[in-house]
Scaffold this motif. Sequence first.
Motif, PDB file in Angstrom:
ATOM      1  N   ILE A  51       4.139  16.133   5.411  1.00 44.36           N
ATOM      2  CA  ILE A  51       4.531  14.860   6.006  1.00 44.36           C
ATOM      3  C   ILE A  51       3.369  13.881   5.948  1.00 44.36           C
ATOM      4  O   ILE A  51       3.526  12.711   5.584  1.00 44.36           O
ATOM      5  N   ASP A  52       2.152  14.353   6.290  1.00 42.85           N
ATOM      6  CA  ASP A  52       0.976  13.482   6.221  1.00 42.85           C
ATOM      7  C   ASP A  52       0.682  13.064   4.787  1.00 42.85           C
ATOM      8  O   ASP A  52       0.297  11.923   4.526  1.00 42.85           O
ATOM      9  N   VAL A  53       0.869  13.994   3.851  1.00 46.07           N
ATOM     10  CA  VAL A  53       0.658  13.651   2.441  1.00 46.07           C
ATOM     11  C   VAL A  53       1.636  12.570   2.009  1.00 46.07           C
ATOM     12  O   VAL A  53       1.270  11.608   1.320  1.00 46.07           O
ATOM     13  N   ALA A  54       2.897  12.703   2.427  1.00 52.43           N
ATOM     14  CA  ALA A  54       3.905  11.712   2.061  1.00 52.43           C
ATOM     15  C   ALA A  54       3.598  10.350   2.671  1.00 52.43           C
ATOM     16  O   ALA A  54       3.851   9.306   2.050  1.00 52.43           O
ATOM     17  N   ARG A  55       3.050  10.352   3.856  1.00 53.69           N
ATOM     18  CA  ARG A  55       2.706   9.074   4.494  1.00 53.69           C
ATOM     19  C   ARG A  55       1.556   8.377   3.778  1.00 53.69           C
ATOM     20  O   ARG A  55       1.563   7.155   3.628  1.00 53.69           O
ATOM     21  N   ARG A 106      12.368   7.442   9.868  1.00 54.92           N
ATOM     22  CA  ARG A 106      11.669   7.387  11.140  1.00 54.92           C
ATOM     23  C   ARG A 106      10.308   8.076  11.074  1.00 54.92           C
ATOM     24  O   ARG A 106       9.320   7.605  11.654  1.00 54.92           O
ATOM     25  N   THR A 107      10.228   9.168  10.368  1.00 51.33           N
ATOM     26  CA  THR A 107       9.029  10.007  10.369  1.00 51.33           C
ATOM     27  C   THR A 107       8.006   9.583   9.322  1.00 51.33           C
ATOM     28  O   THR A 107       6.797   9.627   9.572  1.00 51.33           O
ATOM     29  N   ILE A 108       8.488   9.173   8.141  1.00 46.11           N
ATOM     30  CA  ILE A 108       7.591   8.885   7.024  1.00 46.11           C
ATOM     31  C   ILE A 108       7.517   7.385   6.730  1.00 46.11           C
ATOM     32  O   ILE A 108       6.456   6.869   6.390  1.00 46.11           O
ATOM     33  N   GLY A 109       8.643   6.696   6.849  1.00 45.38           N
ATOM     34  CA  GLY A 109       8.624   5.252   6.725  1.00 45.38           C
ATOM     35  C   GLY A 109       8.463   4.723   5.312  1.00 45.38           C
ATOM     36  O   GLY A 109       7.981   3.612   5.118  1.00 45.38           O
ATOM     37  N   LYS A 110       8.861   5.508   4.317  1.00 46.65           N
ATOM     38  CA  LYS A 110       8.782   5.073   2.923  1.00 46.65           C
ATOM     39  C   LYS A 110      10.188   4.909   2.352  1.00 46.65           C
ATOM     40  O   LYS A 110      11.154   5.471   2.866  1.00 46.65           O
ATOM     41  N   PRO A 111      10.324   4.139   1.254  1.00 47.13           N
ATOM     42  CA  PRO A 111      11.624   4.082   0.584  1.00 47.13           C
ATOM     43  C   PRO A 111      12.104   5.488   0.239  1.00 47.13           C
ATOM     44  O   PRO A 111      11.306   6.371  -0.084  1.00 47.13           O
ATOM     45  N   ILE A 112      13.413   5.696   0.306  1.00 49.26           N
ATOM     46  CA  ILE A 112      13.983   7.036   0.182  1.00 49.26           C
ATOM     47  C   ILE A 112      14.854   7.136  -1.061  1.00 49.26           C
ATOM     48  O   ILE A 112      15.643   6.239  -1.376  1.00 49.26           O
ATOM     49  N   TYR A 113      14.696   8.252  -1.767  1.00 46.82           N
ATOM     50  CA  TYR A 113      15.561   8.615  -2.885  1.00 46.82           C
ATOM     51  C   TYR A 113      16.246   9.930  -2.529  1.00 46.82           C
ATOM     52  O   TYR A 113      15.559  10.897  -2.172  1.00 46.82           O
TER      53      TYR A 113
END
Length: 203
Positions: A51-55, A106-113
Motif C-alpha cells: 500500500i505504501d509502495v502504491a502511494r 480511499r486508501t491509496i488515492g490514485k487513478p484506478i484500473y
Amino acid sequence: MQEAHRQAYAAIKAARPELPVGITLTTQDIQSAGAPSLVADYERRLYGDWIDVARDHADFFGVQCYTRLVFDEKGMVPPPKDAEKTLSGYEFYPQALANTIRWAHRTIGKPIYVTESGVAVADDARRIAFIDAALDGVRACLDEGIAVHSYIYWSLLDNFEWTSGYAVPFGLAAVDRDTFVRAPRPSAHHFGAIARANRINGS
C-alpha cells in the motif's frame, strides 16, 4: 520485489517522466461481520507494505477483484448457507468490485484500473448477470467522482486456472480442448455490445 519496483519506477521516470507506471494487486472486498473483527489484521497480511509502495511509487493502482471475504473477531466467516457459489468455490458477489474500488480510492488515492474481474460459472446467463452488476458498480463509482479508467474481464478464453486446471470456466469464449475450437458464449456478445455502446462512461 518492492525495492525492484521502486528502482524500476525511478528508471522509467528518468527516461520518460510522462509515462504512467503503476501497481496491480489482488484486492478482494474485505468486510467486517461486526466489531471487533480481524479485517485490519487481514489487510496487513494480504497487502503488507505494498500500500505504501502504491502511494509513493505508482501513478495508478490496478484492482483485481472477484468476491468478498468476511471476518469476525475469530477469523474468516463462511458465506451464508443460501449464498450462490461459483465453480471456484467462492461467493457469487459482483458488488465486491465497487466496494474494492472505493477502498482503493480511499486508501491509496490514485487513478484506478480494473485489471481483473470475472466469474467461473456453468450457466453463462449468470456470467452476464455478474458482468452487468459489476459494471453497474463501476458506473456508481464514476458517478461518485472516482477516477476508474478500465474494466478488463477475466478471461477472454477458458484458461488453465492454477490448481483447478480447466475445471473452472471463466472465459467469454469456450475452448474445445481436443480441437482447440473457440466458441464465443452469449456473454462475449453481451460484453461486446456494452463496449461498442460505450455504456460504462455514459457516452
